[in-house]
Design a protein around this motif. Structure first.
Motif, PDB file in Angstrom:
ATOM      1  N   ALA A 138      -8.919  -6.389   1.166  1.00  0.00           N
ATOM      2  CA  ALA A 138      -8.369  -7.637   0.618  1.00  0.00           C
ATOM      3  C   ALA A 138      -8.770  -7.827  -0.845  1.00  0.00           C
ATOM      4  O   ALA A 138      -9.854  -7.443  -1.262  1.00  0.00           O
ATOM      5  CB  ALA A 138      -8.844  -8.814   1.449  1.00  0.00           C
ATOM      6  N   GLU A 139      -7.863  -8.440  -1.579  1.00  0.00           N
ATOM      7  CA  GLU A 139      -8.117  -8.846  -2.960  1.00  0.00           C
ATOM      8  C   GLU A 139      -8.165 -10.360  -2.966  1.00  0.00           C
ATOM      9  O   GLU A 139      -7.384 -11.017  -2.280  1.00  0.00           O
ATOM     10  CB  GLU A 139      -6.984  -8.393  -3.870  1.00  0.00           C
ATOM     11  CG  GLU A 139      -6.705  -6.912  -3.851  1.00  0.00           C
ATOM     12  CD  GLU A 139      -5.375  -6.578  -4.511  1.00  0.00           C
ATOM     13  OE1 GLU A 139      -4.814  -7.421  -5.242  1.00  0.00           O
ATOM     14  OE2 GLU A 139      -4.879  -5.473  -4.269  1.00  0.00           O
ATOM     15  N   ARG A 199      -2.665  -5.979   1.017  1.00  0.00           N
ATOM     16  CA  ARG A 199      -1.444  -5.238   0.701  1.00  0.00           C
ATOM     17  C   ARG A 199      -1.314  -4.027   1.629  1.00  0.00           C
ATOM     18  O   ARG A 199      -2.271  -3.609   2.253  1.00  0.00           O
ATOM     19  CB  ARG A 199      -1.463  -4.799  -0.759  1.00  0.00           C
ATOM     20  CG  ARG A 199      -1.555  -5.988  -1.709  1.00  0.00           C
ATOM     21  CD  ARG A 199      -1.447  -5.562  -3.154  1.00  0.00           C
ATOM     22  NE  ARG A 199      -1.881  -6.592  -4.071  1.00  0.00           N
ATOM     23  CZ  ARG A 199      -1.197  -7.688  -4.373  1.00  0.00           C
ATOM     24  NH1 ARG A 199      -0.026  -7.895  -3.818  1.00  0.00           N
ATOM     25  NH2 ARG A 199      -1.676  -8.573  -5.220  1.00  0.00           N
ATOM     26  N   ASN A 200      -0.115  -3.480   1.687  1.00  0.00           N
ATOM     27  CA  ASN A 200       0.179  -2.324   2.537  1.00  0.00           C
ATOM     28  C   ASN A 200      -0.154  -2.628   4.002  1.00  0.00           C
ATOM     29  O   ASN A 200      -0.568  -1.747   4.749  1.00  0.00           O
ATOM     30  CB  ASN A 200      -0.599  -1.084   2.081  1.00  0.00           C
ATOM     31  CG  ASN A 200      -0.405  -0.788   0.620  1.00  0.00           C
ATOM     32  OD1 ASN A 200       0.711  -0.774   0.136  1.00  0.00           O
ATOM     33  ND2 ASN A 200      -1.490  -0.582  -0.100  1.00  0.00           N
ATOM     34  N   ASP A 211       3.932  -2.102   5.692  1.00  0.00           N
ATOM     35  CA  ASP A 211       3.920  -2.111   4.236  1.00  0.00           C
ATOM     36  C   ASP A 211       4.213  -3.507   3.691  1.00  0.00           C
ATOM     37  O   ASP A 211       4.983  -3.672   2.756  1.00  0.00           O
ATOM     38  CB  ASP A 211       4.911  -1.084   3.688  1.00  0.00           C
ATOM     39  CG  ASP A 211       4.641  -0.756   2.232  1.00  0.00           C
ATOM     40  OD1 ASP A 211       3.480  -0.898   1.794  1.00  0.00           O
ATOM     41  OD2 ASP A 211       5.590  -0.385   1.519  1.00  0.00           O
ATOM     42  N   SER A 223       2.817  -7.579   2.487  1.00  0.00           N
ATOM     43  CA  SER A 223       1.722  -8.326   1.864  1.00  0.00           C
ATOM     44  C   SER A 223       1.414  -9.496   2.781  1.00  0.00           C
ATOM     45  O   SER A 223       2.293 -10.308   3.073  1.00  0.00           O
ATOM     46  CB  SER A 223       2.125  -8.851   0.490  1.00  0.00           C
ATOM     47  OG  SER A 223       2.263  -7.788  -0.415  1.00  0.00           O
ATOM     48  N   ILE A 245      -5.388 -11.550  -0.358  1.00  0.00           N
ATOM     49  CA  ILE A 245      -4.144 -10.807  -0.149  1.00  0.00           C
ATOM     50  C   ILE A 245      -4.482  -9.420   0.381  1.00  0.00           C
ATOM     51  O   ILE A 245      -5.308  -8.714  -0.209  1.00  0.00           O
ATOM     52  CB  ILE A 245      -3.339 -10.670  -1.455  1.00  0.00           C
ATOM     53  CG1 ILE A 245      -3.015 -12.056  -2.033  1.00  0.00           C
ATOM     54  CG2 ILE A 245      -2.059  -9.871  -1.219  1.00  0.00           C
ATOM     55  CD1 ILE A 245      -2.470 -12.012  -3.443  1.00  0.00           C
ATOM     56  N   GLY A 259      -4.627  -3.402   6.839  1.00  0.00           N
ATOM     57  CA  GLY A 259      -4.130  -2.927   5.555  1.00  0.00           C
ATOM     58  C   GLY A 259      -5.250  -2.599   4.593  1.00  0.00           C
ATOM     59  O   GLY A 259      -6.413  -2.490   4.984  1.00  0.00           O
ATOM     60  N   SER A 260      -4.898  -2.481   3.340  1.00  0.00           N
ATOM     61  CA  SER A 260      -5.869  -2.172   2.293  1.00  0.00           C
ATOM     62  C   SER A 260      -6.901  -3.289   2.195  1.00  0.00           C
ATOM     63  O   SER A 260      -6.630  -4.425   2.581  1.00  0.00           O
ATOM     64  CB  SER A 260      -5.167  -2.008   0.937  1.00  0.00           C
ATOM     65  OG  SER A 260      -4.243  -0.951   0.996  1.00  0.00           O
ATOM     66  N   ASN A 286       4.723 -11.528   3.847  1.00  0.00           N
ATOM     67  CA  ASN A 286       5.792 -11.437   2.842  1.00  0.00           C
ATOM     68  C   ASN A 286       6.345 -12.810   2.496  1.00  0.00           C
ATOM     69  O   ASN A 286       7.552 -12.999   2.368  1.00  0.00           O
ATOM     70  CB  ASN A 286       6.904 -10.500   3.305  1.00  0.00           C
ATOM     71  CG  ASN A 286       6.473  -9.057   3.297  1.00  0.00           C
ATOM     72  OD1 ASN A 286       5.594  -8.658   2.532  1.00  0.00           O
ATOM     73  ND2 ASN A 286       7.075  -8.249   4.155  1.00  0.00           N
ATOM     74  N   THR A 334      -1.038 -12.768   3.345  1.00  0.00           N
ATOM     75  CA  THR A 334      -1.908 -13.684   2.609  1.00  0.00           C
ATOM     76  C   THR A 334      -2.682 -14.554   3.579  1.00  0.00           C
ATOM     77  O   THR A 334      -2.113 -15.065   4.546  1.00  0.00           O
ATOM     78  CB  THR A 334      -1.060 -14.576   1.682  1.00  0.00           C
ATOM     79  OG1 THR A 334      -0.274 -13.752   0.841  1.00  0.00           O
ATOM     80  CG2 THR A 334      -1.925 -15.470   0.823  1.00  0.00           C
TER      81      THR A 334
END
Length: 119
Positions: free
Chosen positions: A116-117, A90-91, A74, A76, A88, A113-114, A13, A78
């Motif tokens: 990565a992007e 997320r979640n 929940d 973010s 990144i 988490g989800s 975050n 990085t």
């Protein structure tokens, strides 16, 4: 000649963790493919989603808020490489409570988490 990935900067975050050199790891997640084989050989594959993981060892000092880290959910997270790539997740949540070790003043953290992007 391009710069190679050597260092990782991990943020939760927006707050940078005091990660130790050489300990940052990224599993970007995505899709896992499992082969389907029949009597005549390879027929294809099935897919299932796979979560992302970001891991590192951190320094624990008087400013480290272990309770806040343990509450991470929940978020973010990085993962920034010194070679320029930024990922990144997320979640994201902390997978297991932080367990500081006496003597060397460090602790391992792992976020899940989800997938990565890439930013």
């Amino acid at each position: 000649m391009s710069k190679m990935f050597g260092r990782a900067f991990i943020r939760v975050n927006g707050l940078t963790l005091a990660s130790l050199p050489g300990t940052g790891k990224l599993d970007p997640g995505g899709v896992e493919r499992t082969p389907v084989v029949g009597d005549y050989g390879f027929l294809g594959y099935t897919e299932k989603p796979v979560h992302a993981e970001i891991e590192c060892d951190i320094i624990v000092d008087a400013n480290t808020d272990i309770v806040a880290l343990n509450r991470t959910a929940d978020a973010s997270v990085t993962f920034e490489c010194d070679s320029g790539q930024v990922f990144i997740v997320r979640n994201a949540s902390l997978a297991m409570p932080v367990k500081p070790q006496s003597g060397d003043g460090k602790a391992s953290v792992k976020f899940i988490g989800s997938a990565a992007e890439q930013a």
